[in-house]
Design an enzyme around this catalytic site. Structure first.
Site, PDB file in Angstrom:
ATOM      1  N   ASP A  97       0.805  -1.223   0.000  1.00 39.44           N
ATOM      2  CA  ASP A  97       0.000   0.000   0.000  1.00 39.44           C
ATOM      3  C   ASP A  97       0.835   1.269   0.000  1.00 39.44           C
ATOM      4  O   ASP A  97       0.374   2.317   0.435  1.00 39.44           O
ATOM      5  CB  ASP A  97      -0.905  -0.001   1.239  1.00 39.44           C
ATOM      6  CG  ASP A  97      -0.155  -0.346   2.524  1.00 39.44           C
ATOM      7  OD1 ASP A  97       1.068  -0.087   2.589  1.00 39.44           O
ATOM      8  OD2 ASP A  97      -0.778  -0.878   3.448  1.00 39.44           O
ATOM      9  N   GLU A 119      -0.400  -9.120  -1.310  1.00 35.42           N
ATOM     10  CA  GLU A 119      -0.922  -8.710   0.000  1.00 35.42           C
ATOM     11  C   GLU A 119      -2.161  -7.827  -0.186  1.00 35.42           C
ATOM     12  O   GLU A 119      -2.289  -6.744   0.370  1.00 35.42           O
ATOM     13  CB  GLU A 119       0.134  -7.995   0.845  1.00 35.42           C
ATOM     14  CG  GLU A 119      -0.242  -7.942   2.317  1.00 35.42           C
ATOM     15  CD  GLU A 119       0.787  -7.244   3.189  1.00 35.42           C
ATOM     16  OE1 GLU A 119       0.815  -7.547   4.395  1.00 35.42           O
ATOM     17  OE2 GLU A 119       1.548  -6.393   2.690  1.00 35.42           O
ATOM     18  N   GLU A 133      -1.867   5.018   3.363  1.00 31.63           N
ATOM     19  CA  GLU A 133      -1.846   3.632   2.900  1.00 31.63           C
ATOM     20  C   GLU A 133      -3.235   3.032   2.679  1.00 31.63           C
ATOM     21  O   GLU A 133      -3.442   2.246   1.752  1.00 31.63           O
ATOM     22  CB  GLU A 133      -1.055   2.768   3.884  1.00 31.63           C
ATOM     23  CG  GLU A 133       0.450   3.022   3.863  1.00 31.63           C
ATOM     24  CD  GLU A 133       0.886   4.141   4.762  1.00 31.63           C
ATOM     25  OE1 GLU A 133       0.013   4.863   5.299  1.00 31.63           O
ATOM     26  OE2 GLU A 133       2.112   4.309   4.966  1.00 31.63           O
ATOM     27  N   HIS A 214       8.039   3.203  14.304  1.00 36.46           N
ATOM     28  CA  HIS A 214       8.516   3.917  13.124  1.00 36.46           C
ATOM     29  C   HIS A 214       7.446   4.715  12.390  1.00 36.46           C
ATOM     30  O   HIS A 214       7.776   5.596  11.599  1.00 36.46           O
ATOM     31  CB  HIS A 214       9.137   2.920  12.133  1.00 36.46           C
ATOM     32  CG  HIS A 214      10.434   2.350  12.619  1.00 36.46           C
ATOM     33  ND1 HIS A 214      11.063   1.301  11.981  1.00 36.46           N
ATOM     34  CD2 HIS A 214      11.217   2.674  13.674  1.00 36.46           C
ATOM     35  CE1 HIS A 214      12.185   1.011  12.623  1.00 36.46           C
ATOM     36  NE2 HIS A 214      12.289   1.823  13.660  1.00 36.46           N
ATOM     37  N   ARG A 216       4.688   7.353  11.221  1.00 39.59           N
ATOM     38  CA  ARG A 216       4.558   8.782  11.475  1.00 39.59           C
ATOM     39  C   ARG A 216       3.500   9.086  12.532  1.00 39.59           C
ATOM     40  O   ARG A 216       3.627  10.040  13.290  1.00 39.59           O
ATOM     41  CB  ARG A 216       4.216   9.519  10.175  1.00 39.59           C
ATOM     42  CG  ARG A 216       5.376   9.595   9.196  1.00 39.59           C
ATOM     43  CD  ARG A 216       5.014  10.375   7.953  1.00 39.59           C
ATOM     44  NE  ARG A 216       6.126  10.415   7.023  1.00 39.59           N
ATOM     45  CZ  ARG A 216       7.080  11.336   7.031  1.00 39.59           C
ATOM     46  NH1 ARG A 216       7.048  12.301   7.937  1.00 39.59           N
ATOM     47  NH2 ARG A 216       8.066  11.308   6.150  1.00 39.59           N
ATOM     48  N   HIS A 247      14.192   5.133  14.429  1.00 35.96           N
ATOM     49  CA  HIS A 247      13.938   5.662  13.087  1.00 35.96           C
ATOM     50  C   HIS A 247      15.110   6.563  12.685  1.00 35.96           C
ATOM     51  O   HIS A 247      15.656   7.297  13.521  1.00 35.96           O
ATOM     52  CB  HIS A 247      12.628   6.447  13.086  1.00 35.96           C
ATOM     53  CG  HIS A 247      12.116   6.758  11.719  1.00 35.96           C
ATOM     54  ND1 HIS A 247      12.617   7.796  10.968  1.00 35.96           N
ATOM     55  CD2 HIS A 247      11.145   6.171  10.963  1.00 35.96           C
ATOM     56  CE1 HIS A 247      11.979   7.836   9.806  1.00 35.96           C
ATOM     57  NE2 HIS A 247      11.095   6.860   9.774  1.00 35.96           N
TER      58      HIS A 247
END
Length: 391
Positions: A97, A119, A133, A214, A216, A247
């Site tokens: 995605d 997927e 996504e 990780h 956002r 990160h």
């Protein structure tokens, strides 16, 4: 006769990891020639991930990014990817995605090439989480000619959206193939700090807690709450050693190091290469993570996961008992973690609901079947998954 080419589009580390088992099986079958196309979204990370499988990209889209914004990526990538596909392609595979996957799907659609979505069918039901996504994968669901679904839940989501059943194949998730393959050959760490942790864990004197945050959505105040929980958990149980790959964003790394500067028995590292991450995961007693991939990989090693998100599109792990959706509330995180570490939270007896290590082979055969070169594969049976014996 020349072997038809299938372009596999990869832009990020997770895409590369999940696409590699498909590339391996396509090459093994010999009916189609996989061409790995690196989009330039995260070039260094893609190269590192593919190297874990002995691969390098076959084609590279070289971008000149300045702002890092999505619009810039799409504007530069679309014409470069179109140039690659214009050389001849029997089909295009987009994974997951990401923006790279979306652009891959759009360019394939514009060129009227068969599009395979690896997927397929993950849905959170919320366009804002994960962002962007959720929108990307829904759009790919409209464009795809073949949907390689990882779970029955994903199949049901696609059917509910009107995708014809004959265009959906339940193959399992290739990340399970990848994790089992890489963990089987992974070597102990070389970082002296991780060597010390590994020695303590291997001797039974310590338990490893692996932490990855990780996304956002986790940055800023949520990450502060997560890090406060990490500090409290380590201080509450003297045998717990924590490894936290941070990160690479400088502001995020600084936030992590500042919050955990005084936390005992805790190692903050750069992002770990995939084999090293699998090595740590296979030895962990507990994982705190907002990663989708880790939710899928951890059950193969019998490791419970506390999911640092409010919603997850991977509810199979939650329903099976391997994952608990806890968000970023400090008190809840501490309570849930101590419950797992102290044995108050019962672990499931079953293996991984996401796959059995044969998704790549099924996917390769399904693509060959789409192009009329093979019969359809036998489908994945989630009720009979396999668990790794790695320790």
């Amino acid at each position: 006769m020349s072997v038809p080419v299938v372009h596999l589009v990869v832009g990020t580390r997770p895409e590369a990891i999940k696409m590699a088992p498909l590339a391996i099986e396509l090459r093994r079958a010999g009916l189609l020639r996989p061409v790995l196309v690196a989009t330039g979204q995260h070039p260094a990370m893609v190269g590192q991930a593919l190297a874990a499988f002995g691969y390098v990209p076959d084609a590279v889209c070289r971008l000149e990014r300045a702002s890092g914004e999505q619009a810039e990526l799409v504007a530069q990538l679309a014409p470069k990817l179109d140039t690659v596909l214009a050389r001849g392609s029997a089909a295009v595979v987009a994974q997951g995605d990401t923006t790279s996957a979306l652009v891959g799907g759009l360019v394939a659609f514009w060129r009227r090439l068969p599009l395979v979505h690896l997927e397929a069918g993950l849905r959170s039901g919320d366009l804002a989480a994960p962002f962007p996504e959720e929108a990307n994968r829904r759009l790919l669901g409209v464009l795809a000619d073949l949907h390689l679904a990882p779970t029955r839940r994903a199949v049901r989501a696609l059917l509910a959206e009107g995708v014809p059943a004959e265009r959906i194949m339940l193959v399992g998730n290739t990340v399970v193939d990848a994790a089992l393959r890489v963990a089987a050959g992974a070597r102990p760490p070389r970082d002296p700090r991780l060597v010390e942790v590994d020695r303590e864990v291997g001797a039974g004197r310590a338990r490893l807690m692996l932490v990855t945050a990780h996304r956002r959505e986790s940055w800023g105040p949520p990450l502060d709450r997560i890090l406060a929980a990490v500090d409290a958990i380590v201080r509450a149980r003297g045998d717990v050693r924590c490894v936290l790959p941070a990160h690479p964003n400088p502001a995020v790394r600084e936030q992590v190091e500042r919050a955990l500067a005084g936390t005992p028995r805790t190692v903050v590292t750069d992002p770990l290469p995939y084999p090293e991450l699998c090595y740590q995961l296979a030895r962990a007693a507990l994982v705190l993570s907002d990663s989708g991939g880790i939710q899928e990989e951890a059950p193969s090693f019998g490791v419970p996961v506390l999911v640092l998100r409010e919603v997850t599109e991977r509810m199979e792990a939650v329903q099976a008992g391997w994952a608990r959706l806890v968000g970023s509330d400090t008190d809840r995180l501490v309570a849930e973690a101590l419950g797992v570490l102290d044995g108050a939270t019962r672990r499931p007896a079953a293996g991984n609901p996401f796959g059995d290590g044969r998704a790549g082979a099924r996917g390769a055969q399904a693509i060959a079947a789409l192009l009329g070169l093979a019969p359809a594969p036998e489908l994945f049976e989630p009720d009979r998954p396999v668990m790794s014996t790695a320790s």
